[in-house]
Design a protein around this motif. Sequence first.
Motif, PDB file in Angstrom:
ATOM      1  N   LEU A  45       0.846  -1.080  -0.122  1.00 46.71           N
ATOM      2  CA  LEU A  45       0.143   0.027   0.019  1.00 46.71           C
ATOM      3  C   LEU A  45       0.751   1.379  -0.009  1.00 46.71           C
ATOM      4  CD1 LEU A  45      -3.005   0.647  -0.006  1.00 46.71           C
ATOM      5  CD2 LEU A  45      -3.024   0.896   2.604  1.00 46.71           C
ATOM      6  N   ARG A  46       1.993   1.110   0.619  1.00 50.53           N
ATOM      7  CA  ARG A  46       3.043   2.358   0.611  1.00 50.53           C
ATOM      8  C   ARG A  46       3.502   2.707  -0.573  1.00 50.53           C
ATOM      9  NH1 ARG A  46       4.383   4.347   5.732  1.00 50.53           N
ATOM     10  NH2 ARG A  46       6.602   4.969   4.851  1.00 50.53           N
ATOM     11  N   ALA A  47       3.345   1.931  -1.788  1.00 52.08           N
ATOM     12  CA  ALA A  47       3.754   2.376  -2.897  1.00 52.08           C
ATOM     13  C   ALA A  47       3.303   3.621  -3.416  1.00 52.08           C
ATOM     14  CB  ALA A  47       3.516   1.129  -3.913  1.00 52.08           C
ATOM     15  N   VAL A  48       2.032   3.710  -3.003  1.00 48.96           N
ATOM     16  CA  VAL A  48       1.488   5.116  -3.326  1.00 48.96           C
ATOM     17  C   VAL A  48       1.383   6.093  -2.063  1.00 48.96           C
ATOM     18  CG1 VAL A  48       0.332   4.396  -5.348  1.00 48.96           C
ATOM     19  CG2 VAL A  48      -0.741   4.136  -2.916  1.00 48.96           C
ATOM     20  N   LEU A  49       1.850   5.727  -0.772  1.00 46.13           N
ATOM     21  CA  LEU A  49       1.839   6.401   0.430  1.00 46.13           C
ATOM     22  C   LEU A  49       3.238   6.453   1.104  1.00 46.13           C
ATOM     23  CD1 LEU A  49      -1.449   4.958   1.640  1.00 46.13           C
ATOM     24  CD2 LEU A  49      -1.140   7.140   0.804  1.00 46.13           C
ATOM     25  N   PRO A  50       4.149   6.944   0.300  1.00 47.77           N
ATOM     26  CA  PRO A  50       5.516   6.791   0.932  1.00 47.77           C
ATOM     27  C   PRO A  50       5.768   7.137   2.334  1.00 47.77           C
ATOM     28  CG  PRO A  50       5.629   8.312  -0.783  1.00 47.77           C
ATOM     29  CD  PRO A  50       4.305   7.467  -0.967  1.00 47.77           C
ATOM     30  N   ARG A  51       5.224   8.305   2.539  1.00 47.75           N
ATOM     31  CA  ARG A  51       5.081   8.872   3.848  1.00 47.75           C
ATOM     32  C   ARG A  51       3.793   9.063   4.518  1.00 47.75           C
ATOM     33  NH1 ARG A  51       8.395  11.432   0.428  1.00 47.75           N
ATOM     34  NH2 ARG A  51       6.868  12.712  -0.095  1.00 47.75           N
ATOM     35  N   ALA A  52       3.068   8.048   4.464  1.00 45.67           N
ATOM     36  CA  ALA A  52       1.601   8.157   5.021  1.00 45.67           C
ATOM     37  C   ALA A  52       1.604   8.579   6.678  1.00 45.67           C
ATOM     38  CB  ALA A  52       1.060   6.928   4.857  1.00 45.67           C
ATOM     39  N   PRO A  53       0.985   9.534   7.038  1.00 46.57           N
ATOM     40  CA  PRO A  53       0.645   9.806   8.328  1.00 46.57           C
ATOM     41  C   PRO A  53      -0.475   8.666   8.780  1.00 46.57           C
ATOM     42  CG  PRO A  53       0.532  11.666   7.004  1.00 46.57           C
ATOM     43  CD  PRO A  53       0.333  10.591   6.024  1.00 46.57           C
ATOM     44  N   THR A  54      -0.490   8.548   9.931  1.00 44.72           N
ATOM     45  CA  THR A  54      -1.558   7.364  10.667  1.00 44.72           C
ATOM     46  C   THR A  54      -2.248   7.748  11.766  1.00 44.72           C
ATOM     47  OG1 THR A  54      -1.487   5.032  11.078  1.00 44.72           O
ATOM     48  CG2 THR A  54       0.276   6.261  11.982  1.00 44.72           C
ATOM     49  N   TYR A  55      -3.293   7.137  12.049  1.00 41.72           N
ATOM     50  CA  TYR A  55      -3.948   7.449  13.431  1.00 41.72           C
ATOM     51  C   TYR A  55      -3.480   6.786  14.675  1.00 41.72           C
ATOM     52  CZ  TYR A  55      -8.466   6.928  15.933  1.00 41.72           C
ATOM     53  OH  TYR A  55      -9.650   7.127  16.868  1.00 41.72           O
ATOM     54  N   VAL A  56      -3.266   7.486  15.460  1.00 40.18           N
ATOM     55  CA  VAL A  56      -2.673   7.074  16.906  1.00 40.18           C
ATOM     56  C   VAL A  56      -3.471   5.998  17.352  1.00 40.18           C
ATOM     57  CG1 VAL A  56      -3.729   8.943  18.144  1.00 40.18           C
ATOM     58  CG2 VAL A  56      -1.398   7.977  18.800  1.00 40.18           C
ATOM     59  N   SER A  57      -4.335   5.932  17.461  1.00 41.78           N
ATOM     60  CA  SER A  57      -5.304   4.813  17.951  1.00 41.78           C
ATOM     61  C   SER A  57      -5.433   3.472  17.244  1.00 41.78           C
ATOM     62  CB  SER A  57      -6.847   5.318  18.488  1.00 41.78           C
ATOM     63  OG  SER A  57      -6.454   6.143  19.586  1.00 41.78           O
ATOM     64  N   GLU A  58      -5.447   3.436  16.065  1.00 44.89           N
ATOM     65  CA  GLU A  58      -5.533   2.194  14.987  1.00 44.89           C
ATOM     66  C   GLU A  58      -4.188   2.155  14.239  1.00 44.89           C
ATOM     67  OE1 GLU A  58      -9.706   1.165  14.264  1.00 44.89           O
ATOM     68  OE2 GLU A  58      -9.620   3.255  13.719  1.00 44.89           O
ATOM     69  N   CYS A  59      -3.180   1.784  14.892  1.00 42.45           N
ATOM     70  CA  CYS A  59      -1.890   1.622  14.004  1.00 42.45           C
ATOM     71  C   CYS A  59      -0.957   0.712  14.547  1.00 42.45           C
ATOM     72  CB  CYS A  59      -1.267   2.991  14.012  1.00 42.45           C
ATOM     73  SG  CYS A  59      -0.679   3.492  15.669  1.00 42.45           S
TER      74      CYS A  59
END
Length: 598
Positions: free
Chosen positions: A532-546
């Motif tokens: 998935l990170r192929a299109v999201l190289p620096r993807a932020p994320t949600y602190v409670s579900e990660c």
Amino acid sequence: MKRRDCLKAGLALPLLPLVQKAAAGNSTGSRNALSRARPGAAGWPSASEWDLLSNAVGGRLSIPVSPFLGDAGTRAEALAQIQNPFFIGDQPGLTQTSGYHGAWLSRPSARVVAAANSADVAAAVDFARRHRLRLVVKGGGHSYHGTSCAPDSLLVWTRAMNAVELHDAFVAQGAPAGTAAQPAVSLGAGAMWIDAYDAVTTRGGRYVQGGGCTSVGVTGLVTGGGFGSFSKGFGTAAANLLEAEVVTADGRVRVVNATQDPELFWALKGGCAGSFGVVTRITLRTHVLPATFGGVSMKVRADSDESFQALAAEVLRFCRDALCTPQWGEQLRFDSHRTFGASMVFQGLSQEQAAAVWAPFEAWVAARPQYTVIDPLQALALPAQHMWDADFFRKHAPTLIADDTRAGAPATHMLWKGDQGQVGWYLHGYASAWMPSALLGDAQRDAAAAAICTAAAHMPVELHCNKGLFGAPADALAASRDTATHPAVLDAFALALIGNAGGPVYAGSGGTVDEANAREGAARVGRSYAALRAVLPRAPTYVSECDFYQRDWQQSFWGPHYPRLLAAKRRYDPDGLFVIHHGVGSEDWSADGFERRS
């Protein structure tokens, strides 16, 4: 603070001579404080000191024990209720998640204060600070990262602080003259979302932006910047916070809002309360209730990898054109069987209107023989006031809910059947990423669809459309922008979630960790997330579900907000009393929160 709480706080005064003596030999007033005390080691409180704390909190101090390790009758009851989140939440020795592979297991604290009011909390905080104890706070206990449990700690348990109070015209304390009053609800730190929805919606006829899972605690979700099914219409839960009562590391009970302690108030809006203090009450704005709530479901299978990718691209186009509006939320799912499933909710639409929105997508699928409709499109709507009405669902749709089956349980306590699998689960791996709206555009949509399908070959990929605010109304965006949550949420059309878990592994429950299965599950999550990170190289994320092991977590969770959050942490908790895994300022401490690193 209420007068009776002030009087109650006075009962803590007998603690001072002993705790001051214990503190005198320790540098707890500097950033180079010694390690925290453990049972049996130097500095651990004596029996007489624990007795003083017990007296100060009205005898509500005890040693928490897992019911799975109790006598035969206690264990049998616990096993019968192991999928009941309300039962699990009523046990100070348990948490809703039983562990995360290689990271933590649910284990009871050494002592627990079952707080009945803010004065109890203040007494426990003072005691922990002066005795250099590891302090843990639990309301709902749903943390995937185990932030509400730690062996050898003192637990502040707020479950009993569950009062709900509706306001027709709320004005925050200390607000400037002329501040407009607004409808709101105040909730004790131990309240769950079913308590809030029952009072606000079922009986009050209004809406409060809360969580989708009814047994989640209100405070943890709000201060973690959480989402509910209709967040695209009403913003994040944190964006709706008007005021909070919080006990800070100095033992003070503060009422914070946009006027009083505004930096602490802002930090509580998405910065995770467990890093800043113990929230004892929150007040949230309420909204006009839509006429209807409802849901749409459908499942389609593709006959090849190529057709599956074309289906994913069409889903993303349809999402852009029809679903990125205040009316829609919840999930679009892709799995390894080349299957797409929609499980969406809506607000303010009739059943016919909702079906009409999906008609173009339904027609697109029907016109192509490479797709098989496994579950035809189904749309259902109900009067919004019944959305969390347990009696309504028992009568009209009993298979959609599960009850708290214990004798004497509140009749209002129900959960969605689909959430029952999360009760007690042991996470093998978990990952999330906010999906920016640019991925829906013509230039990037095919690449995004390819990444989703590649990821789904390893583990199912869920796009939670309500956990991204692209398409939300201006007022919801403005309120959500004024929170500590990573600003990427404002432009995200969804949060992508990938996870794998096994059954409960509480000590004494009979469940054990299947190491090979857990390792394989974690590896599959990793491979899926990497695709998935192929299109999201620096993807932020949600602190409670990660991911528990999230790299560069400060930037991933909070991005440009982290320096401001850290400044608030240094101001209100300079010695690091409050430490949670990957919480603000936790880089100063060892992984278990016992040893100071700097």
